[in-house]
Scaffold this active site. Sequence first.
Site, PDB file in Angstrom:
ATOM      1  N   THR A 183       0.822  -1.213   0.000  1.00  0.00           N
ATOM      2  CA  THR A 183       0.000   0.000   0.000  1.00  0.00           C
ATOM      3  C   THR A 183       0.849   1.253   0.000  1.00  0.00           C
ATOM      4  O   THR A 183       1.959   1.267   0.530  1.00  0.00           O
ATOM      5  CB  THR A 183      -0.959   0.044   1.226  1.00  0.00           C
ATOM      6  N   ASP A 192      -7.796  -4.396   0.518  1.00  0.00           N
ATOM      7  CA  ASP A 192      -8.745  -3.589  -0.231  1.00  0.00           C
ATOM      8  C   ASP A 192      -9.950  -3.365   0.665  1.00  0.00           C
ATOM      9  O   ASP A 192     -10.414  -4.286   1.348  1.00  0.00           O
ATOM     10  CB  ASP A 192      -9.153  -4.254  -1.544  1.00  0.00           C
ATOM     11  N   TYR A 212     -12.842   8.253   5.387  1.00  0.00           N
ATOM     12  CA  TYR A 212     -14.176   8.682   5.796  1.00  0.00           C
ATOM     13  C   TYR A 212     -14.362   8.628   7.318  1.00  0.00           C
ATOM     14  O   TYR A 212     -15.487   8.735   7.809  1.00  0.00           O
ATOM     15  CB  TYR A 212     -15.232   7.796   5.123  1.00  0.00           C
ATOM     16  N   ASP A 213     -13.277   8.447   8.074  1.00  0.00           N
ATOM     17  CA  ASP A 213     -13.380   8.293   9.532  1.00  0.00           C
ATOM     18  C   ASP A 213     -14.264   9.346  10.218  1.00  0.00           C
ATOM     19  O   ASP A 213     -15.070   9.004  11.082  1.00  0.00           O
ATOM     20  CB  ASP A 213     -11.993   8.286  10.184  1.00  0.00           C
TER      21      ASP A 213
HETATM   22  P1  IMP Z   1      -8.414   1.134  -1.315  1.00  0.00           P
HETATM   23  O1  IMP Z   1      -8.646  -0.022  -0.386  1.00  0.00           O
HETATM   24  O2  IMP Z   1      -6.994   1.562  -1.355  1.00  0.00           O
HETATM   25  O3  IMP Z   1      -9.042   0.914  -2.654  1.00  0.00           O
HETATM   26  O4  IMP Z   1      -9.136   2.409  -0.694  1.00  0.00           O
HETATM   27  C1  IMP Z   1     -10.191   2.301   0.179  1.00  0.00           C
HETATM   28  C2  IMP Z   1     -10.756   3.661   0.507  1.00  0.00           C
HETATM   29  O5  IMP Z   1     -11.833   3.399   1.423  1.00  0.00           O
HETATM   30  C3  IMP Z   1      -9.789   4.579   1.246  1.00  0.00           C
HETATM   31  O6  IMP Z   1      -9.120   5.459   0.418  1.00  0.00           O
HETATM   32  C4  IMP Z   1     -10.729   5.316   2.184  1.00  0.00           C
HETATM   33  O7  IMP Z   1     -11.304   6.398   1.511  1.00  0.00           O
HETATM   34  C5  IMP Z   1     -11.787   4.290   2.481  1.00  0.00           C
HETATM   35  N1  IMP Z   1     -11.449   3.566   3.719  1.00  0.00           N
HETATM   36  C6  IMP Z   1     -11.012   2.279   3.857  1.00  0.00           C
HETATM   37  N2  IMP Z   1     -10.811   1.964   5.147  1.00  0.00           N
HETATM   38  C7  IMP Z   1     -11.105   3.092   5.836  1.00  0.00           C
HETATM   39  C8  IMP Z   1     -11.073   3.394   7.227  1.00  0.00           C
HETATM   40  O8  IMP Z   1     -10.691   2.602   8.108  1.00  0.00           O
HETATM   41  N3  IMP Z   1     -11.468   4.636   7.546  1.00  0.00           N
HETATM   42  C9  IMP Z   1     -11.895   5.546   6.636  1.00  0.00           C
HETATM   43  N4  IMP Z   1     -11.906   5.330   5.334  1.00  0.00           N
HETATM   44  C10 IMP Z   1     -11.514   4.095   4.934  1.00  0.00           C
END
Ligand code: IMP
Length: 182
Positions: free
Chosen positions: A3, A60, A141-142
């Site tokens: 990541t 993801d 989005y916390d």
């Molecule tokens: P990806 O998993 O990198 O495709 O991105 C997932 C997206 O979901 C992140 O950029 C956040 O916007 C959101 N997200 C995933 N987990 C969390 C979390 O624990 N808190 C807040 N937002 C989250």
Amino acid sequence: MATGNQGKLREYRDLLEPAGFEVVPFEPGIEETGSTYLENAALKAEAAMAATGTPAVGDDSGVEVEALDGFPGLYSARLGKTQPERTAELLRRLEPYPRPWRARFTCTIALARPGETTRSVTGERRGEIVPEWRGGVGFGYDPVFYVAEAGKTFGEMDPEEKHRWSHRGAAVRALLASGWLS
Ligand code: IMP
């Protein structure tokens, strides 16, 4: 850890280092072309494993909102260019709907090890999206994800408290319990 997301990286360090693991970030630099969290998590983990020759984990995750039929889900990271824009866009889309705006966070972790089949675990957290941003801790989005049982948004929780409630905390606990890391 496949990541480039600093928020996720911090959480994996918090969650895995006390269990004796060193978490090294690796930017997989791949397109998230999968149609499920599992496919995307596996793409990231396998790309990192192939490039480094070491075991790798990919994450993801996303938030699914009931009123929006599960949107943004897989597209949670792509609703806008910056996170404040993404949060504002989510709230804009939700405005026409009556509250509570029920939602669920999902986190799928894939573990890729050289010569082995990729395996995965998933954690979930139910809550609701709230219109006012609360708290400055955390990422993504916390500040607008409210956990009724805790009486707080993820953004108002210190890291340890968030891990107790969060989809990612649950997924990591399942990974540690699986014995696959030994
Ligand atoms: P990806 O998993 O990198 O495709 O991105 C997932 C997206 O979901 C992140 O950029 C956040 O916007 C959101 N997200 C995933 N987990 C969390 C979390 O624990 N808190 C807040 N937002 C989250």
